[in-house]
Design an enzyme around this catalytic site. Structure first.
Site, PDB file in Angstrom:
ATOM      1  N   LYS A 200     -48.587  44.698  -8.423  1.00 25.03           N
ATOM      2  CA  LYS A 200     -47.498  45.176  -9.272  1.00 25.03           C
ATOM      3  C   LYS A 200     -46.217  45.297  -8.445  1.00 25.03           C
ATOM      4  O   LYS A 200     -46.089  46.173  -7.604  1.00 25.03           O
ATOM      5  CB  LYS A 200     -47.794  46.539  -9.890  1.00 25.03           C
ATOM      6  CG  LYS A 200     -46.769  46.842 -11.000  1.00 25.03           C
ATOM      7  CD  LYS A 200     -46.796  48.275 -11.477  1.00 25.03           C
ATOM      8  CE  LYS A 200     -45.836  49.155 -10.723  1.00 25.03           C
ATOM      9  NZ  LYS A 200     -44.438  48.742 -10.805  1.00 25.03           N
ATOM     10  N   GLY A 253     -44.293  53.237  -1.126  1.00 19.32           N
ATOM     11  CA  GLY A 253     -43.331  53.876  -2.017  1.00 19.32           C
ATOM     12  C   GLY A 253     -43.088  55.314  -1.613  1.00 19.32           C
ATOM     13  O   GLY A 253     -43.197  55.671  -0.431  1.00 19.32           O
ATOM     14  N   SER A 254     -42.811  56.139  -2.603  1.00 21.56           N
ATOM     15  CA  SER A 254     -42.408  57.517  -2.325  1.00 21.56           C
ATOM     16  C   SER A 254     -43.610  58.420  -2.033  1.00 21.56           C
ATOM     17  O   SER A 254     -44.739  58.132  -2.441  1.00 21.56           O
ATOM     18  CB  SER A 254     -41.632  58.067  -3.522  1.00 21.56           C
ATOM     19  OG  SER A 254     -42.457  58.045  -4.668  1.00 21.56           O
ATOM     20  N   GLU A 256     -44.152  61.412  -3.199  1.00 24.33           N
ATOM     21  CA  GLU A 256     -44.608  62.031  -4.437  1.00 24.33           C
ATOM     22  C   GLU A 256     -45.628  61.131  -5.158  1.00 24.33           C
ATOM     23  O   GLU A 256     -46.704  61.581  -5.559  1.00 24.33           O
ATOM     24  CB  GLU A 256     -43.356  62.217  -5.289  1.00 24.33           C
ATOM     25  CG  GLU A 256     -43.490  63.082  -6.481  1.00 24.33           C
ATOM     26  CD  GLU A 256     -42.274  62.882  -7.400  1.00 24.33           C
ATOM     27  OE1 GLU A 256     -41.246  62.330  -6.943  1.00 24.33           O
ATOM     28  OE2 GLU A 256     -42.389  63.253  -8.572  1.00 24.33           O
ATOM     29  N   GLY A 258     -47.258  58.638  -3.831  1.00 22.39           N
ATOM     30  CA  GLY A 258     -48.401  58.464  -2.925  1.00 22.39           C
ATOM     31  C   GLY A 258     -49.442  59.551  -3.139  1.00 22.39           C
ATOM     32  O   GLY A 258     -50.651  59.288  -3.205  1.00 22.39           O
ATOM     33  N   GLU A 275     -48.146  53.702   2.524  1.00 20.70           N
ATOM     34  CA  GLU A 275     -46.990  53.640   3.424  1.00 20.70           C
ATOM     35  C   GLU A 275     -45.850  54.301   2.673  1.00 20.70           C
ATOM     36  O   GLU A 275     -45.372  53.772   1.678  1.00 20.70           O
ATOM     37  CB  GLU A 275     -46.694  52.175   3.787  1.00 20.70           C
ATOM     38  CG  GLU A 275     -45.874  52.051   5.050  1.00 20.70           C
ATOM     39  CD  GLU A 275     -44.391  51.926   4.753  1.00 20.70           C
ATOM     40  OE1 GLU A 275     -43.704  52.976   4.748  1.00 20.70           O
ATOM     41  OE2 GLU A 275     -43.929  50.802   4.523  1.00 20.70           O
ATOM     42  N   CYS A 309     -37.546  52.483   4.514  1.00 21.37           N
ATOM     43  CA  CYS A 309     -38.338  53.664   4.843  1.00 21.37           C
ATOM     44  C   CYS A 309     -38.232  53.985   6.330  1.00 21.37           C
ATOM     45  O   CYS A 309     -38.376  55.126   6.738  1.00 21.37           O
ATOM     46  CB  CYS A 309     -39.787  53.474   4.414  1.00 21.37           C
ATOM     47  SG  CYS A 309     -40.441  51.878   4.827  1.00 21.37           S
ATOM     48  N   GLU A 406     -35.453  62.477   2.551  1.00 22.12           N
ATOM     49  CA  GLU A 406     -35.160  61.047   2.639  1.00 22.12           C
ATOM     50  C   GLU A 406     -34.086  60.691   1.611  1.00 22.12           C
ATOM     51  O   GLU A 406     -34.263  60.900   0.418  1.00 22.12           O
ATOM     52  CB  GLU A 406     -36.431  60.239   2.369  1.00 22.12           C
ATOM     53  CG  GLU A 406     -36.216  58.747   2.551  1.00 22.12           C
ATOM     54  CD  GLU A 406     -37.485  57.931   2.423  1.00 22.12           C
ATOM     55  OE1 GLU A 406     -38.300  58.221   1.529  1.00 22.12           O
ATOM     56  OE2 GLU A 406     -37.659  56.993   3.226  1.00 22.12           O
TER      57      GLU A 406
END
Ligand code: ADP
Ligand code: MG
Length: 504
Positions: A200, A253-254, A256, A258, A275, A309, A406
């Site tokens: 995705k 991704g983020s 949250e 994750g 990651e 990131c 971040e």
């Protein structure tokens, strides 16, 4: 902003030059075919440089995800063409994919730049060739994935050996900042190990993944081995994480999301690798080559508009070198101009979306409110597209939100430190641990600090480089699991131990 999305991929590219391909916008890629979403739903992908709609994309629902998983599962059957393929032939296919990325590099770079707003300079010099290199690197692996023979210490006569087997159906969920490169980091090792995939892409940037899907057909990847479901996180992504037919989720991704993925994946005990974010310290000691350190610090935070990131977003500068370092940093940052991402000279493009621009800009106000000063930039540029000035905040202390959260945009927080001990302590005083950079001419200090810094990657007298052969991933809230290099082979295989009794 255009009201009704009308452009097709062909139109998009034709606007720049005669199109070479038609990567089927508005379709999902399931079982080797481009198909509509069952619901018929679509959503628009935008050009962040103009705010205009580029084209319509199919929105996969749970039933489409299910079809993709079934196709990937069938392609993983032991009797399937993919599973019967020799490692040598898998290797050739990966190399062929790399060749096809290279052969279509110009088009892929344009698509990437249109969809993300990043400078064409970056997509054509970094994103696309590095994606090709990633496939080349992993093309070498299928013939080298081996088990071990284990000395039998339990007594008696036995042969004990291990097999490395593919995990199965891998669900891969990737972000919008480096779309094709993130695809390569996940798809290449998964295929090298013999897995099948449901990918995705991020809803903001699905174009290169769809074009890549076409290339897998050209490369001869059997139907069902690689599938693309486009759509949103809470629907399409969540359906993947919930699906019992997916064996592993690889996510970038983020933090949250994750955490959410880990919680959901626990229900079916999927393997998970994450990651996540970063707030990477860039530690500049007074004994460094300060001119070079300042130039690289700019790339560390402003490359890809700071939407990285690994961004070196906390610049720690030792007091004694502060004025010299900052005069170079301020001067150069003030000279950077954002421009049309398709212009070859542009080095700073547009942020991904209006919402993201607003969020990044809000941190400038937050920093001011916390007592930081805006030394450079701080403003939106123009009103068309989502451009922002490269921004340098000074007078930051490490406890401020602009040093702890971040921002994921072109905002550097500069923090003074008195000595090594304080610098390292504050660098580590963060939720994150993805990367760190150290600038010094003292080799002992460099290696000592490299050991003390809690980060998955440490750069000494350089910043932001990665290599397909070098493991990459995070400590602490930056996630776990290492991608790239041999490490990714571990992420995409199960180890099976086989015992053979040799007694009597
Ligand atoms: P960002 O905030 O940088 O967009 P996200 O973590 O939201 O990062 O998104 C990264 C990827 O994860 C995207 O492909 C997004 O669609 C997907 N995603 C977002 N939310 C979920 C979710 N709840 N479950 C699965 N995937 C998700
Ligand atoms: Mg887009």
């Amino acid at each position: 902003m255009a009201e009704t999305p009308t452009a097709t991929f062909t139109d998009i590219l034709a606007a720049i030059k005669p199109a070479k391909a038609n990567p089927k916008p508005g379709k999902l890629f399931i079982n080797g075919e481009f198909v509509d979403a069952r619901s018929g739903k679509t959503f628009a992908t935008m050009n962040p440089a103009t705010g205009e709609v580029l084209t319509n994309i199919a929105e996969a629902g749970a039933e489409d995800v299910d079809l993709a998983v079934k196709a990937a599962r069938a392609a993983f059957e032991e009797s399937s063409p993919w599973r019967k393929m020799t490692p040598r032939d898998r290797s050739r296919m990966l190399w062929k994919l790399a060749d096809l990325i290279r052969a279509n590099a110009e088009e892929l770079s344009e698509l990437e730049t249109l969809d993300t707003g990043k400078p064409i300079f970056e997509s054509s010099r970094f994103d696309i060739p590095l994606a090709a290199e990633c496939f080349e690197y992993y093309a070498g692996w299928p013939t080298k994935i081996t088990g071990e023979t284990i000395p039998n210490t339990a007594g008696g006569e036995a042969l004990v050996y291990t097999l490395r087997e593919p995990i199965g159906v891998c669900g891969q969920i990737i972000p919008w900042n480096f779309p094709l490169q993130m695809l390569a980091w996940k798809v290449a090792p998964a295929l090298a190990c013999g897995n099948t995939i449901v990918l995705k892409p991020a809803e903001q940037t699905p174009l290169t993944a769809l074009r890549f899907a076409e290339l897998t057909l050209e490369a001869g990847i059997p139907a069902g081995v690689f599938n693309v479901v486009t759509g949103f996180g809470p629907t399409t992504g969540a359906a993947m994480v919930e699906h019992p037919g997916i064996d592993k989720i690889a996510f970038t991704g983020s933090v949250e999301v994750g955490k959410e993925i880990m919680r959901t994946a626990a229900k079916t005990l999927k393997r998970v690798s994450l990651e996540l974010g970063g707030k990477s310290p860039n530690l500049v000691f007074a004994d460094a080559d300060l001119d070079t350190a300042a130039k690289y610090a700019l790339g560390g935070i402003f490359f890809n508009q700071g939407e990285m990131c690994t961004a070196g977003s906390r610049i720690f500068v030792e007091e004694k070198g502060y004025d010299e370092f900052m005069s170079v940093l301020r001067g150069r940052a003030a000279k950077m101009v954002a421009g049309d991402p398709l212009h070859p000279k542009t080095r700073l493009g547009a942020l991904i979306s209006a919402e993201h621009l607003e969020r990044v800009m809000s941190y400038v106000a937050i920093g001011r409110g916390e007592g930081a000063s805006v030394a450079v930039g701080g403003e939106r540029i123009g009103s068309r597209g989502y451009f922002m000035q490269p921004t340098v905040l000074e007078g930051v202390t490490n406890s401020m939100r602009v040093a702890q959260e971040e921002i994921f945009g072109p905002v550097a927080s500069v923090i003074k430190f008195a000595d090594l001990e304080e610098g390292v302590r504050e660098a580590n005083n963060s939720e994150f641990g993805l990367a760190a950079a150290i600038w010094t001419r003292d080799i002992k200090k460099a290696h000592r600090v490299a050991r003390s810094v809690k980060a998955g990657t440490v750069w000494i007298n350089t910043i932001s480089t990665t290599d397909n052969a070098a493991p990459f991933g995070g400590y602490k809230s930056s996630g776990f699991g290492r991608e790239l290099g041999r490490a990714a082979i571990d992420l995409y295989t199960e180890t099976k131990t086989v015992w053979v009794d040799l007694n009597g």
